[in-house]
Design a protein around this motif. Structure first.
Motif, PDB file in Angstrom:
ATOM      1  N   CYS A   1       0.799  -1.238   0.000  1.00 62.92           N
ATOM      2  CA  CYS A   1       0.000   0.000   0.000  1.00 62.92           C
ATOM      3  C   CYS A   1       0.830   1.286   0.000  1.00 62.92           C
ATOM      4  CB  CYS A   1      -0.949  -0.001   1.190  1.00 62.92           C
ATOM      5  SG  CYS A   1      -0.090   0.223   2.766  1.00 62.92           S
ATOM      6  N   GLU A   2       2.144   1.169   0.080  1.00 59.92           N
ATOM      7  CA  GLU A   2       3.070   2.312   0.050  1.00 59.92           C
ATOM      8  C   GLU A   2       3.098   3.147   1.335  1.00 59.92           C
ATOM      9  OE1 GLU A   2       5.211   2.778  -2.575  1.00 59.92           O
ATOM     10  OE2 GLU A   2       4.355   0.962  -3.409  1.00 59.92           O
ATOM     11  N   LYS A   3       2.416   2.738   2.399  1.00 65.39           N
ATOM     12  CA  LYS A   3       2.507   3.445   3.681  1.00 65.39           C
ATOM     13  C   LYS A   3       3.853   3.124   4.331  1.00 65.39           C
ATOM     14  CE  LYS A   3      -2.423   3.334   4.752  1.00 65.39           C
ATOM     15  NZ  LYS A   3      -3.447   2.803   5.659  1.00 65.39           N
ATOM     16  N   ASP A   4       4.199   3.876   5.377  1.00 69.30           N
ATOM     17  CA  ASP A   4       5.430   3.592   6.114  1.00 69.30           C
ATOM     18  C   ASP A   4       5.332   2.217   6.768  1.00 69.30           C
ATOM     19  OD1 ASP A   4       6.598   6.004   5.473  1.00 69.30           O
ATOM     20  OD2 ASP A   4       5.848   7.005   7.283  1.00 69.30           O
ATOM     21  N   THR A   5       6.448   1.511   6.824  1.00 70.14           N
ATOM     22  CA  THR A   5       6.439   0.168   7.404  1.00 70.14           C
ATOM     23  C   THR A   5       6.419   0.237   8.932  1.00 70.14           C
ATOM     24  OG1 THR A   5       8.832   0.025   7.391  1.00 70.14           O
ATOM     25  CG2 THR A   5       7.685  -0.858   5.476  1.00 70.14           C
ATOM     26  N   ASP A   6       5.957  -0.854   9.524  1.00 66.71           N
ATOM     27  CA  ASP A   6       5.952  -1.016  10.977  1.00 66.71           C
ATOM     28  C   ASP A   6       6.965  -2.108  11.272  1.00 66.71           C
ATOM     29  OD1 ASP A   6       5.355  -2.223  13.524  1.00 66.71           O
ATOM     30  OD2 ASP A   6       3.440  -1.150  13.495  1.00 66.71           O
ATOM     31  N   LYS A   7       7.858  -1.875  12.242  1.00 71.92           N
ATOM     32  CA  LYS A   7       8.921  -2.854  12.496  1.00 71.92           C
ATOM     33  C   LYS A   7       8.367  -4.217  12.893  1.00 71.92           C
ATOM     34  CE  LYS A   7      10.029  -1.850  17.289  1.00 71.92           C
ATOM     35  NZ  LYS A   7      11.086  -1.548  18.225  1.00 71.92           N
ATOM     36  N   THR A   8       7.160  -4.270  13.436  1.00 70.10           N
ATOM     37  CA  THR A   8       6.541  -5.547  13.801  1.00 70.10           C
ATOM     38  C   THR A   8       6.212  -6.383  12.571  1.00 70.10           C
ATOM     39  OG1 THR A   8       5.543  -4.458  15.704  1.00 70.10           O
ATOM     40  CG2 THR A   8       4.627  -6.590  15.086  1.00 70.10           C
ATOM     41  N   PHE A   9       5.840  -5.719  11.477  1.00 71.65           N
ATOM     42  CA  PHE A   9       5.390  -6.422  10.269  1.00 71.65           C
ATOM     43  C   PHE A   9       6.323  -6.215   9.076  1.00 71.65           C
ATOM     44  CE2 PHE A   9       1.630  -5.210  12.751  1.00 71.65           C
ATOM     45  CZ  PHE A   9       1.152  -6.476  13.043  1.00 71.65           C
ATOM     46  N   ARG A  10       7.501  -5.678   9.307  1.00 75.35           N
ATOM     47  CA  ARG A  10       8.426  -5.340   8.239  1.00 75.35           C
ATOM     48  C   ARG A  10       8.591  -6.467   7.239  1.00 75.35           C
ATOM     49  NH1 ARG A  10      13.183  -2.132  10.323  1.00 75.35           N
ATOM     50  NH2 ARG A  10      11.623  -0.535  10.171  1.00 75.35           N
ATOM     51  N   PRO A  11       8.517  -6.254   5.964  1.00 70.59           N
ATOM     52  CA  PRO A  11       8.558  -4.979   5.263  1.00 70.59           C
ATOM     53  C   PRO A  11       7.175  -4.364   5.038  1.00 70.59           C
ATOM     54  CG  PRO A  11       8.668  -6.699   3.647  1.00 70.59           C
ATOM     55  CD  PRO A  11       8.604  -7.365   5.012  1.00 70.59           C
ATOM     56  N   PHE A  12       6.168  -4.846   5.730  1.00 71.17           N
ATOM     57  CA  PHE A  12       4.807  -4.351   5.543  1.00 71.17           C
ATOM     58  C   PHE A  12       4.440  -3.345   6.627  1.00 71.17           C
ATOM     59  CE2 PHE A  12       5.180  -8.711   4.067  1.00 71.17           C
ATOM     60  CZ  PHE A  12       4.952  -8.520   2.718  1.00 71.17           C
ATOM     61  N   CYS A  13       3.300  -2.666   6.436  1.00 66.55           N
ATOM     62  CA  CYS A  13       2.857  -1.678   7.413  1.00 66.55           C
ATOM     63  C   CYS A  13       1.899  -2.291   8.430  1.00 66.55           C
ATOM     64  CB  CYS A  13       2.166  -0.514   6.703  1.00 66.55           C
ATOM     65  SG  CYS A  13       0.611  -0.979   5.918  1.00 66.55           S
ATOM     66  N   SER A  14       1.300  -3.435   8.105  1.00 65.90           N
ATOM     67  CA  SER A  14       0.297  -4.037   8.981  1.00 65.90           C
ATOM     68  C   SER A  14       0.169  -5.526   8.686  1.00 65.90           C
ATOM     69  CB  SER A  14      -1.056  -3.365   8.752  1.00 65.90           C
ATOM     70  OG  SER A  14      -1.524  -3.638   7.435  1.00 65.90           O
ATOM     71  N   LYS A  15      -0.543  -6.210   9.560  1.00 64.63           N
ATOM     72  CA  LYS A  15      -0.822  -7.632   9.345  1.00 64.63           C
ATOM     73  C   LYS A  15      -1.667  -7.819   8.092  1.00 64.63           C
ATOM     74  CE  LYS A  15      -2.646 -11.787  11.610  1.00 64.63           C
ATOM     75  NZ  LYS A  15      -2.524 -12.509  10.401  1.00 64.63           N
ATOM     76  N   ARG A  16      -2.584  -6.882   7.840  1.00 67.81           N
ATOM     77  CA  ARG A  16      -3.438  -6.971   6.662  1.00 67.81           C
ATOM     78  C   ARG A  16      -2.605  -7.020   5.379  1.00 67.81           C
ATOM     79  NH1 ARG A  16      -4.459  -3.977   2.729  1.00 67.81           N
ATOM     80  NH2 ARG A  16      -6.308  -4.182   1.475  1.00 67.81           N
TER      81      ARG A  16
ATOM     82  N   ALA B   1       0.547  -7.825   5.109  1.00 65.00           N
ATOM     83  CA  ALA B   1       1.321  -9.070   5.115  1.00 65.00           C
ATOM     84  C   ALA B   1       0.448 -10.229   4.640  1.00 65.00           C
ATOM     85  CB  ALA B   1       1.870  -9.343   6.513  1.00 65.00           C
ATOM     86  N   ASP B   2      -0.812 -10.261   5.075  1.00 67.44           N
ATOM     87  CA  ASP B   2      -1.728 -11.319   4.651  1.00 67.44           C
ATOM     88  C   ASP B   2      -2.077 -11.205   3.169  1.00 67.44           C
ATOM     89  OD1 ASP B   2      -1.728 -12.403   7.181  1.00 67.44           O
ATOM     90  OD2 ASP B   2      -3.655 -11.522   7.766  1.00 67.44           O
ATOM     91  N   VAL B   3      -2.217  -9.991   2.668  1.00 68.07           N
ATOM     92  CA  VAL B   3      -2.467  -9.787   1.235  1.00 68.07           C
ATOM     93  C   VAL B   3      -1.307 -10.374   0.429  1.00 68.07           C
ATOM     94  CG1 VAL B   3      -2.632  -8.045  -0.591  1.00 68.07           C
ATOM     95  CG2 VAL B   3      -4.000  -7.794   1.487  1.00 68.07           C
ATOM     96  N   ASP B   4      -0.082 -10.083   0.863  1.00 64.60           N
ATOM     97  CA  ASP B   4       1.103 -10.598   0.176  1.00 64.60           C
ATOM     98  C   ASP B   4       1.145 -12.123   0.223  1.00 64.60           C
ATOM     99  OD1 ASP B   4       3.819  -9.941  -1.078  1.00 64.60           O
ATOM    100  OD2 ASP B   4       4.387 -11.220   0.610  1.00 64.60           O
ATOM    101  N   LEU B   5       0.860 -12.692   1.387  1.00 68.93           N
ATOM    102  CA  LEU B   5       0.843 -14.151   1.518  1.00 68.93           C
ATOM    103  C   LEU B   5      -0.198 -14.758   0.581  1.00 68.93           C
ATOM    104  CD1 LEU B   5       1.731 -16.775   2.859  1.00 68.93           C
ATOM    105  CD2 LEU B   5       0.047 -16.307   4.671  1.00 68.93           C
TER     106      LEU B   5
END
Length: 60
Positions: free
Chosen positions: A6-21, A23-27
Protein backbone atom coordinates in the motif's frame (compact mmCIF):
# COMPACT_ATOMS: atom_id res chain seq x y z
CA UNK A 1 11.10 1.87 3.11
CA UNK A 2 7.42 1.94 2.06
CA UNK A 3 5.09 -1.06 2.31
CA UNK A 4 5.20 -2.99 -0.98
CA UNK A 5 1.40 -3.44 -0.90
CA UNK A 6 0.00 0.00 0.00
CA UNK A 7 3.07 2.31 0.05
CA UNK A 8 2.51 3.45 3.68
CA UNK A 9 5.43 3.59 6.11
CA UNK A 10 6.44 0.17 7.40
CA UNK A 11 5.95 -1.02 10.98
CA UNK A 12 8.92 -2.85 12.50
CA UNK A 13 6.54 -5.55 13.80
CA UNK A 14 5.39 -6.42 10.27
CA UNK A 15 8.43 -5.34 8.24
CA UNK A 16 8.56 -4.98 5.26
CA UNK A 17 4.81 -4.35 5.54
CA UNK A 18 2.86 -1.68 7.41
CA UNK A 19 0.30 -4.04 8.98
CA UNK A 20 -0.82 -7.63 9.35
CA UNK A 21 -3.44 -6.97 6.66
CA UNK A 22 -0.80 -6.09 4.04
CA UNK A 23 1.32 -9.07 5.11
CA UNK A 24 -1.73 -11.32 4.65
CA UNK A 25 -2.47 -9.79 1.24
CA UNK A 26 1.10 -10.60 0.18
CA UNK A 27 0.84 -14.15 1.52
CA UNK A 28 -2.41 -14.64 -0.39
CA UNK A 29 -0.71 -13.53 -3.60
CA UNK A 30 2.05 -16.10 -3.04
CA UNK A 31 -0.43 -18.87 -2.25
CA UNK A 32 -2.60 -18.28 -5.33
CA UNK A 33 0.56 -17.98 -7.46
CA UNK A 34 -0.05 -14.36 -8.50
CA UNK A 35 3.69 -13.79 -8.31
CA UNK A 36 5.44 -15.46 -11.23
CA UNK A 37 8.29 -14.81 -13.58
CA UNK A 38 7.17 -15.28 -17.17
CA UNK A 39 9.32 -17.51 -19.34
CA UNK A 40 9.94 -17.18 -23.05
CA UNK A 41 12.04 -20.34 -23.15
CA UNK A 42 10.39 -22.73 -25.65
CA UNK A 43 11.55 -25.76 -23.62
CA UNK A 44 9.69 -24.46 -20.55
CA UNK A 45 6.53 -23.98 -22.62
CA UNK A 46 6.74 -27.46 -24.13
CA UNK A 47 7.26 -29.04 -20.71
CA UNK A 48 4.33 -27.09 -19.24
CA UNK A 49 2.03 -28.15 -22.09
CA UNK A 50 3.14 -31.77 -21.73
CA UNK A 51 2.54 -31.76 -17.97
CA UNK A 52 -0.87 -30.11 -18.41
CA UNK A 53 -1.88 -32.72 -20.99
CA UNK A 54 -0.84 -35.55 -18.67
CA UNK A 55 -2.71 -34.02 -15.72
CA UNK A 56 -5.92 -33.40 -17.67
CA UNK A 57 -8.67 -36.00 -17.16
CA UNK A 58 -9.16 -38.30 -20.12
CA UNK A 59 -12.56 -37.97 -21.81
CA UNK A 60 -13.71 -40.99 -23.77
Amino acid sequence: MPCPICEKDTDKTFRPFCSKRCADVDLGRWLNESYAVPSTDPEDMEQALSEAAQAAPKIH
